[in-house]
Design a protein around this motif. Sequence first.
Motif, PDB file in Angstrom:
ATOM      1  N   GLU A 131      -9.155  87.379  96.018  1.00  0.00           N
ATOM      2  CA  GLU A 131     -10.307  88.110  95.475  1.00  0.00           C
ATOM      3  C   GLU A 131     -10.390  87.945  93.968  1.00  0.00           C
ATOM      4  O   GLU A 131     -11.479  87.933  93.400  1.00  0.00           O
ATOM      5  CB  GLU A 131     -10.207  89.602  95.829  1.00  0.00           C
ATOM      6  N   GLN A 132      -9.239  87.833  93.315  1.00  0.00           N
ATOM      7  CA  GLN A 132      -9.284  87.574  91.879  1.00  0.00           C
ATOM      8  C   GLN A 132     -10.023  86.271  91.596  1.00  0.00           C
ATOM      9  O   GLN A 132     -10.838  86.197  90.681  1.00  0.00           O
ATOM     10  CB  GLN A 132      -7.866  87.509  91.290  1.00  0.00           C
ATOM     11  N   GLN A 134     -12.271  84.778  93.473  1.00  0.00           N
ATOM     12  CA  GLN A 134     -13.701  85.011  93.705  1.00  0.00           C
ATOM     13  C   GLN A 134     -14.347  85.707  92.527  1.00  0.00           C
ATOM     14  O   GLN A 134     -15.412  85.318  92.038  1.00  0.00           O
ATOM     15  CB  GLN A 134     -13.884  85.931  94.918  1.00  0.00           C
ATOM     16  N   ALA A 135     -13.674  86.766  92.068  1.00  0.00           N
ATOM     17  CA  ALA A 135     -14.230  87.557  90.967  1.00  0.00           C
ATOM     18  C   ALA A 135     -14.385  86.697  89.718  1.00  0.00           C
ATOM     19  O   ALA A 135     -15.375  86.813  88.996  1.00  0.00           O
ATOM     20  CB  ALA A 135     -13.333  88.768  90.682  1.00  0.00           C
ATOM     21  N   ILE A 136     -13.413  85.845  89.469  1.00  0.00           N
ATOM     22  CA  ILE A 136     -13.491  84.962  88.305  1.00  0.00           C
ATOM     23  C   ILE A 136     -14.752  84.106  88.360  1.00  0.00           C
ATOM     24  O   ILE A 136     -15.509  84.009  87.397  1.00  0.00           O
ATOM     25  CB  ILE A 136     -12.234  84.083  88.206  1.00  0.00           C
ATOM     26  N   LEU A 138     -17.539  84.593  90.068  1.00  0.00           N
ATOM     27  CA  LEU A 138     -18.757  85.385  89.967  1.00  0.00           C
ATOM     28  C   LEU A 138     -18.991  85.866  88.540  1.00  0.00           C
ATOM     29  O   LEU A 138     -20.103  85.810  88.014  1.00  0.00           O
ATOM     30  CB  LEU A 138     -18.674  86.588  90.915  1.00  0.00           C
ATOM     31  N   LEU A 139     -17.920  86.334  87.918  1.00  0.00           N
ATOM     32  CA  LEU A 139     -18.064  86.861  86.556  1.00  0.00           C
ATOM     33  C   LEU A 139     -18.397  85.754  85.567  1.00  0.00           C
ATOM     34  O   LEU A 139     -19.104  85.963  84.591  1.00  0.00           O
ATOM     35  CB  LEU A 139     -16.780  87.577  86.128  1.00  0.00           C
ATOM     36  N   ARG A 140     -17.870  84.581  85.831  1.00  0.00           N
ATOM     37  CA  ARG A 140     -18.180  83.465  84.942  1.00  0.00           C
ATOM     38  C   ARG A 140     -19.671  83.144  85.007  1.00  0.00           C
ATOM     39  O   ARG A 140     -20.360  83.028  83.990  1.00  0.00           O
ATOM     40  CB  ARG A 140     -17.347  82.256  85.352  1.00  0.00           C
TER      41      ARG A 140
END
Lengths: 164, 164
Positions: A131-132, A134-136, A138-140
Motif C-alpha cells: 500500500e505504501q 500504491q500511495a507513492i 498516487l501522491l506523485r
Amino acid sequence: MKRSQAPPRDPALLLWVVLARAFDAVERHSRASIARFRLGVTEFGVLEVLYHKGELPVCEVRRRILVESSSTTYVVDKLVKRGLVRRRPSAADRRVTLLSLTPAGRGVIRRIFPLHAQSMRQAVGALPSPEQRQAIDLLRTLGLGAAERHKASVDLEPLAEPQT
Amino acid sequence: MKRSQAPPRDPALLLWVVLARAFDAVERHSRASIARFRLGVTEFGVLEVLYHKGELPVCEVRRRILVESSSTTYVVDKLVKRGLVRRRPSAADRRVTLLSLTPAGRGVIRRIFPLHAQSMRQAVGALPSPEQRQAIDLLRTLGLGAAERHKASVDLEPLAEPQT
DNA sequence: ATCTAATATCTCGATTTCGAGATATCAACG
DNA sequence: CGTTGATATCTCGAAATCGAGATATTAGAT
C-alpha cells in the motif's frame, strides 16, 4: 469513540481533507523526532539535502524544503551561525550562492539522520509495504498535477472583500 | 526537464517525501483560492467548519483546523473582531466556549465556499475519480495510524545536542 | 550591442504559529 | 467531601514564515 467522518460528499474535497490530516499526523512525528536534536524541521531539511546531494545553490535547497526564499535565507543564516553550513559564491553564475556542510554539520547529520529515518518509518508504518507503494504513485501524480495546474492558473481575480 | 527523483531507496521515506510535496502543491491552491477572499487559511477553516457543523466548542474547531490551541484563540479573536463569529459560554460545561457564525459570517462563507470548493476540485483533478477513492482510503489509514502511533510514543528522550 | 524579461538572493516588516504555563472546571474515585 | 488527574481556554513571549520589494546577474530577442 468519536470517529465521526467529516462529510464532504464530494470525493475531491474529502481527498483534500484526508491528505491534510495524514500530512499533519505524519508531520507531528517528524517534528517530534527532529526536536530531539534541538533542530527545527526546516533546519533539518537543509542539512539533510546537503548531506545527500552535496553542494547546492540556495534556490535548489529551497525547492526541496518547500518554503519561500526569504525563509530559506533565515534558516541558512542560523545554520551558518551555528557552524554547520557554509556559503560560497558560484563561479559559473554570479547570482548564485552555493551551500555545503561544514565538517561539523556533516558530523551532526550523519549521526542523527538514521535515528530520524527510523522515526519516519515508524510514522508511516501503519500502511503495509504494498500500500505504501500504491500511495507513492498516487501522491506523485496528485502532487505533480497540482503543481502543474497551479502554474497554469496565475489568474484568479480577487472576487470580493468579505469585510472591511 | 529536471524531473530528477529524490532518491530515498527506502519506500517509507519516499512516501513521506511525496506526501509532503503533494500536500504542499495542493495547499498552494487552497492558499491562493482563499486569499481571493482576504482570508487566511485557518480563518477560512473556522468559518467552514461552523458553517457545516453549526455551533461547536473551541476545542472541536481546533481539532478540525489542525493547529494548536493558542493559535485557535488567535484566529477566533480576529474573526470575532471582524464580526463574523461569536463566542458564547456553554451551559453544560463551564470550561467550554461555544463558537457560531454571525449572520454576517454565514453570509460570507455561504458565498465563498462554493468558489473555493471548485478551486480544490481543480487542484486535485489530476487524479481521476477511481484513483481519488483509492488515495482517500490509503491516506485515511496512513493518517489514523500515524496519529495512533504518535499518542503511543510520548517517550522519545532528547538524545543529543548537535551544538551549543 | 541593447533592451527586456527572468532568475537568484537577500532585507525588512508584518503575520502566523507555536510552546509553556496559568486558570478554571469537570470527572472519577476513595 | 476532598484529592488527583484530565480537559478547555487563554496569555504571553519567542520562533518561524511569509510577502513585497531591492539589487545584481543572466538569458533571450531584436
